[in-house]
Scaffold this motif. Sequence first.
Motif, short mmCIF file in Angstrom:
data_model
loop_
_atom_site.label_atom_id
_atom_site.label_comp_id
_atom_site.label_asym_id
_atom_site.label_seq_id
_atom_site.Cartn_x
_atom_site.Cartn_y
_atom_site.Cartn_z
N LYS A 123 0.81 -1.22 0.00
CA LYS A 123 0.00 0.00 0.00
C LYS A 123 0.85 1.27 0.00
O LYS A 123 0.53 2.24 -0.71
N ALA A 124 1.92 1.28 0.76
CA ALA A 124 2.72 2.50 0.89
C ALA A 124 3.35 2.94 -0.41
O ALA A 124 3.65 4.12 -0.60
N ALA A 125 3.56 2.00 -1.34
CA ALA A 125 4.23 2.33 -2.60
C ALA A 125 3.27 2.69 -3.73
O ALA A 125 3.70 3.11 -4.80
N LEU A 126 1.96 2.54 -3.50
CA LEU A 126 1.01 2.62 -4.61
C LEU A 126 0.87 4.01 -5.21
O LEU A 126 0.67 4.15 -6.43
N ALA A 127 0.94 5.06 -4.40
CA ALA A 127 0.74 6.42 -4.93
C ALA A 127 1.83 6.76 -5.94
O ALA A 127 1.53 7.25 -7.06
N LEU A 128 3.09 6.53 -5.59
CA LEU A 128 4.19 6.79 -6.52
C LEU A 128 4.10 5.88 -7.73
O LEU A 128 4.32 6.31 -8.87
N LEU A 129 3.77 4.63 -7.51
CA LEU A 129 3.64 3.65 -8.58
C LEU A 129 2.57 4.09 -9.58
O LEU A 129 2.79 4.12 -10.80
N GLU A 130 1.41 4.45 -9.09
CA GLU A 130 0.31 4.89 -9.95
C GLU A 130 0.69 6.15 -10.72
O GLU A 130 0.38 6.28 -11.92
N SER A 131 1.37 7.06 -10.06
CA SER A 131 1.80 8.30 -10.71
C SER A 131 2.73 8.01 -11.89
O SER A 131 2.59 8.60 -12.97
N ASN A 132 3.68 7.11 -11.70
CA ASN A 132 4.62 6.76 -12.78
C ASN A 132 3.91 6.08 -13.93
O ASN A 132 4.21 6.33 -15.11
N VAL A 133 2.97 5.19 -13.62
CA VAL A 133 2.23 4.50 -14.67
C VAL A 133 1.42 5.50 -15.50
O VAL A 133 1.45 5.48 -16.74
N GLN A 134 0.70 6.39 -14.84
CA GLN A 134 -0.13 7.35 -15.56
C GLN A 134 0.72 8.31 -16.38
O GLN A 134 0.32 8.71 -17.49
N ALA A 135 1.89 8.68 -15.88
CA ALA A 135 2.73 9.67 -16.57
C ALA A 135 3.43 9.09 -17.79
O ALA A 135 3.80 9.84 -18.70
N ASN A 136 3.60 7.77 -17.83
CA ASN A 136 4.46 7.18 -18.86
C ASN A 136 3.75 6.30 -19.87
O ASN A 136 4.38 5.88 -20.85
N LEU A 137 2.48 6.06 -19.68
CA LEU A 137 1.76 5.23 -20.65
C LEU A 137 0.81 6.08 -21.48
O LEU A 137 0.04 6.87 -20.93
N PRO A 138 0.85 5.93 -22.79
CA PRO A 138 -0.10 6.64 -23.64
C PRO A 138 -1.54 6.29 -23.27
O PRO A 138 -1.81 5.21 -22.73
N ALA A 139 -2.46 7.19 -23.58
CA ALA A 139 -3.86 7.01 -23.18
C ALA A 139 -4.46 5.72 -23.70
O ALA A 139 -5.29 5.09 -23.02
N ASP A 140 -4.04 5.26 -24.88
CA ASP A 140 -4.63 4.05 -25.44
C ASP A 140 -4.11 2.78 -24.79
O ASP A 140 -4.70 1.70 -24.95
N ILE A 141 -3.00 2.88 -24.03
CA ILE A 141 -2.43 1.71 -23.37
C ILE A 141 -2.87 1.62 -21.91
O ILE A 141 -2.96 0.52 -21.35
N ARG A 142 -3.18 2.74 -21.29
CA ARG A 142 -3.53 2.74 -19.87
C ARG A 142 -4.66 1.78 -19.50
O ARG A 142 -4.61 1.15 -18.44
N PRO A 143 -5.70 1.62 -20.35
CA PRO A 143 -6.76 0.67 -19.98
C PRO A 143 -6.29 -0.77 -19.85
O PRO A 143 -6.98 -1.60 -19.25
N ARG A 144 -5.12 -1.07 -20.39
CA ARG A 144 -4.59 -2.44 -20.30
C ARG A 144 -3.74 -2.65 -19.05
O ARG A 144 -3.11 -3.69 -18.90
N THR A 145 -3.69 -1.64 -18.19
CA THR A 145 -2.90 -1.76 -16.96
C THR A 145 -3.77 -1.51 -15.74
O THR A 145 -4.74 -0.77 -15.79
N ALA A 146 -3.40 -2.14 -14.64
CA ALA A 146 -4.06 -1.92 -13.37
C ALA A 146 -3.01 -1.93 -12.28
O ALA A 146 -2.12 -2.79 -12.28
N VAL A 147 -3.09 -0.98 -11.38
CA VAL A 147 -2.20 -0.92 -10.22
C VAL A 147 -3.00 -1.41 -9.02
O VAL A 147 -4.07 -0.88 -8.71
#
Length: 245
Positions: A123-147
């Motif tokens: 849980k403690a790592a999720l905020a930074l993890l989610e931020s990196n995922v959202q910042a680095n994946l194009p909009a069309d790829i984000r639906p294929r990922t879940a944190v």
Amino acid sequence: MLAAPAPPKVGSRDKWKVSVDPASHEKMALVPYDDTAAWGMQKLHKSSSTYCFANHTIEIQQNWKQLGVAAVVWDAAVVLCTFLEMGGIDLQGRLVIELGAGTGLLGIVAALLGAQVTITDRKAALALLESNVQANLPADIRPRTAVKELTWGRDLGSFSSGGYDFILGADIVYLEETFADLLETLDHLCSEQTVILLSCRLRYERDHNFLKMLKERFSVYEVHYDPSNDVHIFRAQRKAQKADL
């Protein structure tokens, strides 16, 4: 298999860094480091690191001071990302889960290579993890990922049993008290077809002990060694069950 390097000797200036989950006050990681060394200052305390994989520039935010080892990119993650991109492994359309994702670099690269990825950590790592995922994946790829939150050995019913094609882990083998929970988690997530890819340094005897424990349940062999970073990549699959006579 290449011979494993001898574990390094811990000198008088080496220290142990314990990363603690602020919510549960449980240890998240334990690794030796020398905070006076140049690599320690440069790698651990940089606010971000930039990489290029799958024809994308990836900028990973880091936060060593707040989250410790869970919030920096380790060499094992970079080596495994390179292996995925160059090693002829087809991730297109595959179901992938990453364990102990930290900053998320490995899961991000898997998604860019076409996988449907569940990226997990405590849980403690999720905020930074989610931020990196959202910042680095194009909009069309984000639906294929879940944190998702995953503490090894707990609430495994929230994850599909045997439902993944690949399980990825980079530098997640270091804290001996987590080994049994990690093995339980791998056992839950795996089918006989699931491929586990683990990248790590073999620093100490306990790391070799984990491999022995892994081999009791899985067929394990080394598929790559990067001598420049002293990182091994192991492939594991569940041993086939013997049919009843």
